[in-house]
Design a protein around this motif. Structure first.
Motif, PDB file in Angstrom:
ATOM      1  N   SER A  50      56.451  41.916  44.095  1.00  0.00           N
ATOM      2  CA  SER A  50      56.761  41.318  42.797  1.00  0.00           C
ATOM      3  C   SER A  50      55.498  40.865  42.080  1.00  0.00           C
ATOM      4  O   SER A  50      55.436  40.864  40.846  1.00  0.00           O
ATOM      5  CB  SER A  50      57.727  40.135  42.967  1.00  0.00           C
ATOM      6  OG  SER A  50      58.945  40.572  43.519  1.00  0.00           O
ATOM      7  N   ALA A  51      54.465  40.491  42.838  1.00  0.00           N
ATOM      8  CA  ALA A  51      53.172  40.170  42.228  1.00  0.00           C
ATOM      9  C   ALA A  51      52.588  41.416  41.577  1.00  0.00           C
ATOM     10  O   ALA A  51      52.052  41.361  40.463  1.00  0.00           O
ATOM     11  CB  ALA A  51      52.207  39.614  43.285  1.00  0.00           C
ATOM     12  N   ALA A  76      49.289  37.572  34.376  1.00  0.00           N
ATOM     13  CA  ALA A  76      50.006  37.423  35.641  1.00  0.00           C
ATOM     14  C   ALA A  76      49.290  36.344  36.445  1.00  0.00           C
ATOM     15  O   ALA A  76      48.088  36.449  36.702  1.00  0.00           O
ATOM     16  CB  ALA A  76      50.026  38.741  36.401  1.00  0.00           C
ATOM     17  N   LEU A  77      50.020  35.316  36.840  1.00  0.00           N
ATOM     18  CA  LEU A  77      49.412  34.173  37.515  1.00  0.00           C
ATOM     19  C   LEU A  77      48.979  34.478  38.940  1.00  0.00           C
ATOM     20  O   LEU A  77      48.278  33.667  39.548  1.00  0.00           O
ATOM     21  CB  LEU A  77      50.399  32.995  37.528  1.00  0.00           C
ATOM     22  CG  LEU A  77      50.835  32.468  36.170  1.00  0.00           C
ATOM     23  CD1 LEU A  77      51.795  31.304  36.347  1.00  0.00           C
ATOM     24  CD2 LEU A  77      49.632  32.056  35.332  1.00  0.00           C
ATOM     25  N   ASN A  78      49.380  35.610  39.469  1.00  0.00           N
ATOM     26  CA  ASN A  78      49.065  35.928  40.859  1.00  0.00           C
ATOM     27  C   ASN A  78      47.794  36.755  41.013  1.00  0.00           C
ATOM     28  O   ASN A  78      47.477  37.202  42.111  1.00  0.00           O
ATOM     29  CB  ASN A  78      50.233  36.657  41.513  1.00  0.00           C
ATOM     30  CG  ASN A  78      50.838  37.721  40.634  1.00  0.00           C
ATOM     31  OD1 ASN A  78      51.847  37.480  39.995  1.00  0.00           O
ATOM     32  ND2 ASN A  78      50.228  38.891  40.570  1.00  0.00           N
ATOM     33  N   THR A  79      47.018  36.944  39.941  1.00  0.00           N
ATOM     34  CA  THR A  79      45.881  37.862  40.016  1.00  0.00           C
ATOM     35  C   THR A  79      44.549  37.191  40.339  1.00  0.00           C
ATOM     36  O   THR A  79      43.619  37.869  40.748  1.00  0.00           O
ATOM     37  CB  THR A  79      45.724  38.637  38.699  1.00  0.00           C
ATOM     38  OG1 THR A  79      45.542  37.711  37.634  1.00  0.00           O
ATOM     39  CG2 THR A  79      46.939  39.508  38.432  1.00  0.00           C
ATOM     40  N   ASN A  80      44.407  35.909  40.155  1.00  0.00           N
ATOM     41  CA  ASN A  80      43.128  35.233  40.372  1.00  0.00           C
ATOM     42  C   ASN A  80      43.123  34.617  41.778  1.00  0.00           C
ATOM     43  O   ASN A  80      43.659  33.538  41.996  1.00  0.00           O
ATOM     44  CB  ASN A  80      42.909  34.170  39.298  1.00  0.00           C
ATOM     45  CG  ASN A  80      41.550  33.531  39.388  1.00  0.00           C
ATOM     46  OD1 ASN A  80      40.985  33.361  40.465  1.00  0.00           O
ATOM     47  ND2 ASN A  80      41.016  33.147  38.234  1.00  0.00           N
ATOM     48  N   ILE A 112      58.076  34.571  32.905  1.00  0.00           N
ATOM     49  CA  ILE A 112      58.942  35.449  33.683  1.00  0.00           C
ATOM     50  C   ILE A 112      58.576  35.364  35.158  1.00  0.00           C
ATOM     51  O   ILE A 112      57.427  35.632  35.535  1.00  0.00           O
ATOM     52  CB  ILE A 112      58.811  36.916  33.210  1.00  0.00           C
ATOM     53  CG1 ILE A 112      59.136  37.029  31.723  1.00  0.00           C
ATOM     54  CG2 ILE A 112      59.710  37.833  34.048  1.00  0.00           C
ATOM     55  CD1 ILE A 112      58.800  38.382  31.111  1.00  0.00           C
ATOM     56  N   GLY A 113      59.543  34.995  35.973  1.00  0.00           N
ATOM     57  CA  GLY A 113      59.368  34.982  37.417  1.00  0.00           C
ATOM     58  C   GLY A 113      60.053  36.196  38.018  1.00  0.00           C
ATOM     59  O   GLY A 113      61.133  36.580  37.565  1.00  0.00           O
TER      60      GLY A 113
END
Length: 185
Positions: A50-51, A76-80, A112-113
């Protein structure tokens, strides 16, 4: 044959989306279009596959999907990895997304989650905070929607027992939204 069976199941899953989530998909696109036209941004997040989907959809907005148009603000908050590991280490993995929502989200943004189980605690907490901050919240979910379906303004639940098919349907929904956004710009 194996591939034929997998393809048949994917077709059934996509038909489920077509028959049950078409309106919600168009509603999500409309909210995103309104957000972009009002100067807002789209923030996405997820874990694991999902990331990858969150990063993929954000890239379609910032770059382009099918046609030339202005770059649209999405992240996308999961990239850093530095941010994720610092927050996870200093606080907890449960807040790796909500801490970023606290810093980035503004009223009018769309958050969006994405969670195939519908029960990712870090996604749930981020969507809850985004709502408090005046953002429109949506969720791409699987199985029965889990706990997240109760917090999102617009839950899109792919009620399918097979995680890979849910993920494939999520990217199908994401691409459909991108197509509708492209048409608006």
């Amino acid at each position: 044959m194996f591939l034929e069976q997998e393809a048949d199941e994917l077709i059934k899953a996509v038909n489920y989306v077509k028959e049950n989530l078409a309106k919600q998909t168009e509603d999500l696109a409309a909210e995103i279009i309104k957000c972009f036209k009002n100067g807002g941004k789209v923030i996405l997040m997820g874990n694991g596959g999902s990331a990858g989907d969150a990063q993929h959809i954000a890239a379609e907005f910032v770059g382009r999907f099918k046609k030339e148009r202005p770059s649209l603000p999405a992240l996308a908050l999961n990239t850093n990895t530095s941010t994720l590991t610092a927050i996870g280490n200093d606080y907890s993995y449960d807040v790796v997304f909500s801490r970023q929502i606290d810093g980035f989200a503004k009223p009018g943004d769309v958050v969006i989650g994405i969670s195939t189980s519908g029960n990712s605690r870090n996604v749930y907490l981020a969507l809850a905070l985004a709502k408090q901050k005046g953002c429109f919240t949506a969720a791409l979910l699987g199985k029965d929607g889990g706990t997240i379906k109760n917090i999102a303004d617009l839950p899109l639940v792919v009620k399918w027992p097979n995680t890979p098919r849910v993920q494939e349907c999520h990217i199908f929904i994401g691409h459909s939204v991108c197509e509708l956004v492209d048409r608006a710009f």
